[in-house]
Design an enzyme around this catalytic site. Structure first.
Site, short mmCIF file in Angstrom:
data_model
loop_
_atom_site.label_atom_id
_atom_site.label_comp_id
_atom_site.label_asym_id
_atom_site.label_seq_id
_atom_site.Cartn_x
_atom_site.Cartn_y
_atom_site.Cartn_z
N PHE A 1 0.80 -1.23 0.00
CA PHE A 1 0.00 0.00 0.00
C PHE A 1 0.84 1.28 0.00
O PHE A 1 1.94 1.32 0.56
CB PHE A 1 -0.93 0.00 1.22
CG PHE A 1 -1.75 -1.25 1.35
CD1 PHE A 1 -2.59 -1.65 0.33
CD2 PHE A 1 -1.68 -2.04 2.49
CE1 PHE A 1 -3.35 -2.81 0.44
CE2 PHE A 1 -2.43 -3.20 2.61
CZ PHE A 1 -3.26 -3.59 1.58
N ASP B 1 -0.17 4.69 1.38
CA ASP B 1 -1.30 5.22 2.15
C ASP B 1 -1.65 6.66 1.81
O ASP B 1 -2.82 7.04 1.85
CB ASP B 1 -1.03 5.08 3.65
CG ASP B 1 -1.22 3.65 4.13
OD1 ASP B 1 -1.63 2.80 3.31
OD2 ASP B 1 -0.98 3.38 5.33
N GLY C 1 -0.91 8.34 -1.18
CA GLY C 1 -1.34 8.47 -2.57
C GLY C 1 -2.58 7.69 -2.92
O GLY C 1 -3.32 8.07 -3.84
N GLU C 2 -2.82 6.58 -2.23
CA GLU C 2 -3.97 5.74 -2.56
C GLU C 2 -5.20 6.03 -1.69
O GLU C 2 -6.33 5.90 -2.15
CB GLU C 2 -3.59 4.26 -2.43
CG GLU C 2 -2.57 3.82 -3.47
CD GLU C 2 -2.09 2.40 -3.31
OE1 GLU C 2 -1.63 1.81 -4.29
OE2 GLU C 2 -2.17 1.86 -2.17
N SER D 1 -7.76 10.52 5.70
CA SER D 1 -7.76 9.48 6.73
C SER D 1 -7.46 10.04 8.12
O SER D 1 -7.37 9.27 9.09
CB SER D 1 -6.74 8.40 6.38
OG SER D 1 -7.00 7.85 5.11
N TYR E 1 -4.41 0.44 10.75
CA TYR E 1 -3.31 1.08 11.47
C TYR E 1 -3.62 2.54 11.80
O TYR E 1 -4.17 3.28 10.98
CB TYR E 1 -2.01 1.02 10.66
CG TYR E 1 -1.13 -0.15 11.03
CD1 TYR E 1 -0.54 -0.23 12.29
CD2 TYR E 1 -0.89 -1.18 10.14
CE1 TYR E 1 0.26 -1.29 12.65
CE2 TYR E 1 -0.08 -2.25 10.48
CZ TYR E 1 0.49 -2.30 11.74
OH TYR E 1 1.29 -3.36 12.09
N HIS F 1 5.79 -7.15 7.60
CA HIS F 1 5.58 -6.01 6.70
C HIS F 1 6.50 -4.87 7.08
O HIS F 1 7.21 -4.93 8.09
CB HIS F 1 4.12 -5.54 6.75
CG HIS F 1 3.66 -5.13 8.12
ND1 HIS F 1 3.34 -6.03 9.11
CD2 HIS F 1 3.47 -3.90 8.66
CE1 HIS F 1 2.97 -5.38 10.19
NE2 HIS F 1 3.04 -4.09 9.95
N HIS G 1 6.95 -0.37 7.17
CA HIS G 1 6.35 0.97 7.12
C HIS G 1 7.46 1.93 6.71
O HIS G 1 8.39 2.15 7.48
CB HIS G 1 5.79 1.40 8.49
CG HIS G 1 4.77 0.46 9.06
ND1 HIS G 1 3.42 0.66 8.95
CD2 HIS G 1 4.92 -0.68 9.78
CE1 HIS G 1 2.76 -0.31 9.55
NE2 HIS G 1 3.66 -1.14 10.07
N ASP H 1 15.41 25.79 4.42
CA ASP H 1 15.99 27.05 3.97
C ASP H 1 16.82 27.60 5.12
O ASP H 1 16.32 28.39 5.94
CB ASP H 1 14.91 28.06 3.57
CG ASP H 1 14.30 27.77 2.22
OD1 ASP H 1 14.76 26.82 1.56
OD2 ASP H 1 13.36 28.48 1.83
N HIS I 1 8.57 -4.54 10.51
CA HIS I 1 7.69 -4.99 11.59
C HIS I 1 7.55 -6.51 11.56
O HIS I 1 6.90 -7.07 10.67
CB HIS I 1 6.32 -4.33 11.47
CG HIS I 1 5.49 -4.49 12.70
ND1 HIS I 1 4.27 -3.87 12.86
CD2 HIS I 1 5.69 -5.20 13.84
CE1 HIS I 1 3.77 -4.19 14.04
NE2 HIS I 1 4.61 -5.01 14.64
#
Length: 668
Positions: A319, A321, A323-324, A330, A408, A463, A465, A474, A624
């Site tokens: 996934f 998260d 962009g999708e 969310s 999550y 998985h 993250h 700057d 994870h």
């Protein structure tokens, strides 16, 4: 990922009326050019687009970034002297095509309208996911599969999952659906119905692929309930309460979306894709008697979450998260006295539905001071007849939001320190992605499960993250350079010392984007953004260094399809010349994308980055490996990095900072 339960919770949060008295922020006296879109502006966008296209699905509505030079000029002069036209950027699906629409909000007109013809699709909307998850419940083959397993259809909850890209020549807007059992627990993600494949065409809004492969046990609901109202004694371990009190009131001020605290000033923006955006962060230098710019803009550009199970059940779960699904879409309402302490102040914002209607998101962001014990200290016992001890209490400012994407929860913090540091932090909680199995004990395992047996019939899948931060630093101005400093061992061979070796530093300035691709854990040892045009009193270039989190590197091969799309994780640090259009590390159209518009592709130009306006991108990762303690709901798993001044000040900027007089235990 949206289920019926989650959608209900989301919209309940949007209309939450808390019983606690929430401190209101100072009224906005003027509109800052970087403020998020207002309710009225969302409605105006909706009206303008619908006037041209009667049927449209809005997948992104956000503030079109003003030109950076214009913002810097606006900030240098009085807002009344320079006005910056506000524009809105829209991504919408109209007649099955993706449109990029730019709207001038002052002129109330469409500036440009372009049809996107490349690979990939826009962010999924909550509305279409809500419709999609109901389809299986009326689909005869699925009803038969549920009956075959002896399950109650009325207790089934389904959720949407993006499908990625795996070499297909042609892609359509499809999503996978996984379904779960509710029954006596709301912890649906730990009770998957395994063995069924459901693919939905989001354009046609119908199931276009269905397979029922095998039957695995649905994990039990026993001991999975996390709602306090549904739990039974005994409770524990016991925690004692702490009363926090600020008799002088908060040490910060919020004017609209602009924050001032101690020696810091910055702006808090919000975007339906990025979530919280920190802009125009400057720190006041007591010795130079002026504010000095540190960060023009910072936000999480993308979150890549690839699961490590290559089987039919899970291979597609890779996934993106932001962009999708949208980090802003969310974002959930913060719970006073739980997510944020009693001394927090809250900021509301707006998101939008698929028809463009603005939706109020209460308590989207909280701001609070946190007492972190020691800022600096020393006890001196080496002076005869004197005993000297000095210590200062550290108080930091936290900007917090929570982003819940499916199972999550991402707690996103931006921490500001009076010593000059900015410390972005991530903490993970929520529910593991569980795969059902007939296995009840580790002794029964005969092959790789691609995860940990965290409970009977429950595999917590391995998985990653990977968060990538966009950091337009700057340092005392826009023209900066990127320095890599190695720690080098020197052997003494001339007999000039009783030592045989020591270490020293060797610094190089990265000339191009390729020079600035860094894999942490190898040389160099220190990384910094410096201003070669500004020096301290003793001649050092002013700068800020990156103190990274524990590095995590991708373990997928580079030609694996998910890694092609997530190639921005190939290095922990990237540096690019500033480009207003290069905002999203995974590309603008991420759903079903093919890795053709990513940070890894942009940097192939190998552009010059010496004494330029540059952007640093930092990947913060967590591998994870689930454990039983992560089940049925996970205690916080945290990571953070620090942007720390390095020769930016002439000396310790908090040398003369006083400890708060009213902190319990501190002498007055």
């Amino acid at each position: 990922m949206v289920s019926t339960t989650i959608k209900f919770a989301l919209f309940s949060a949007l209309t939450l009326l808390t019983l606690q008295a929430v401190v209101s922020v100072t009224p906005l006296h003027f509109q800052h050019p970087l403020d998020p879109l207002t309710k009225e502006e969302y409605s105006l966008v909706q009206k303008i687009v619908l006037h041209k296209y009667p049927k449209v699905a809005f997948h992104y509505i956000g503030l079109d970034d003003p030109e950076k030079d214009a913002i810097l000029k606006w900030e240098s002069f009085k807002p009344s002297v320079i006005t910056i036209p506000r524009k809105a950027s829209v991504i919408a699906i109209i007649n099955g095509q993706s449109h990029e629409i730019l709207i001038d909000l002052r002129l109330k007109s469409i500036v440009s309208d372009t049809i996107y013809t490349g690979n990939g699709f826009p962010t999924l909307s909550v509305d279409e996911q809500t419709v999609a998850i109901e389809l299986p419940l009326k689909y005869p083959p699925f009803i038969a599969s549920v009956k075959k397993r002896g399950l109650n259809l009325s207790e089934v909850i389904c959720s949407t999952f993006t499908m990625g890209w795996f070499g297909e020549e042609k892609s359509t807007r499809t999503a996978r659906l996984d379904c779960f059992m509710k029954e006596t627990t709301v912890n649906i993600y730990v009770r998957p119905i395994t063995g069924i494949t459901i693919v939905v065409d989001l354009g046609l809004m119908k199931i276009v692929e269905y397979h029922d492969r095998n039957v695995e046990a649905v994990p039990t609901a026993e001991n999975t309930e996390y709602q306090l109202s549904k739990q039974s004694p005994p409770f524990g371990p016991k925690q004692h309460s702490l009363a926090s009190h600020q008799p002088q009131g908060p040490g910060f001020q919020i004017n609209g979306h602009s924050v001032s605290w101690a020696n810091w000033k910055f702006h808090i923006g919000f975007d339906v894709r990025a979530g919280v955006i920190i802009s125009l962060a400057s720190i006041y230098d007591l010795e130079k008697h002026k504010s000095r710019r540190v960060l023009y803009k910072g936000y999480i550009s993308e979150l890549f979450v690839p699961y490590q199970d290559p089987t039919e059940e899970f291979y597609f779960k890779t996934f993106f998260d932001a962009g999708e699904y949208g980090f802003g879409l969310s974002t959930v309402s913060l719970i006073p006295n739980r997510d944020c302490p009693p001394n927090a102040e809250f900021i509301d914002t707006y998101i939008h539905s698929a028809d463009g209607t603005p939706i109020l998101l209460k308590n989207a962001i909280c701001v609070f001071e946190q007492y972190n014990s020691i800022m600096w200290r020393h006890t001196e016992t080496g002076i005869p007849n004197e005993f000297i001890e000095e210590s200062r209490t550290e108080v930091n400012l936290i900007v917090r939001s929570v982003v819940t994407v499916g199972n999550y929860d991402n707690i996103v913090d931006w921490e500001f320190k009076a010593s000059g540091s900015i410390k972005p932090a991530i903490a993970l909680s929520g529910i593991l992605e569980i795969k059902g199995t007939n296995i009840k004990h580790k002794d029964e395992i005969k092959e790789d499960l691609h995860g940990t047996l965290v409970s009977e019939n429950s595999i917590g899948i391995y998985h990653d993250h990977f968060y990538i931060y966009y950091l337009d630093l700057d340092i005392d101005g826009t023209h900066n350079s990127f320095e890599k400093t190695s720690l080098k061992t020197v052997r003494i061979t001339d007999g000039s010392s009783k030592r045989k070796s020591y270490w020293t530093t060797e610094t190089q300035t990265a000339k191009t984007e390729s020079d600035a691709k860094i894999t942490l854990g190898l040389a160099p040892g220190e990384l910094a953004i410096v201003n070669p045009n500004k020096k301290t009193a003793v001649g050092n270039e002013v700068g800020y260094r990156l103190i990274p989190a524990i590095p995590a590197h991708p373990l997928l091969v580079e030609d694996d399809y998910p890694q092609i799309r997530g190639a921005f994780t190939n290095y922990n640090v990237w540096v690019t010349p500033y480009n207003r259009t290069e905002k999203w590390a995974g590309g603008l159209f991420v759903d079903h994308s093919r890795g053709e518009d990513t940070l890894a592709v942009w940097t192939k130009k190998n552009r010059d980055i010496v004494n330029k306006d540059i952007v640093m991108w930092h990947v913060v990762g967590i591998h994870h490996v689930p454990a039983q303690e992560d089940f049925p709901i996970m205690p916080l798993l945290s990571t953070a990095f620090e942007l720390r001044p390095t020769n930016f000040f002439d000396r310790n900027p908090v040398l003369k900072t006083l400890s708060p007089r009213d902190v319990i235990g501190c002498p007055k």
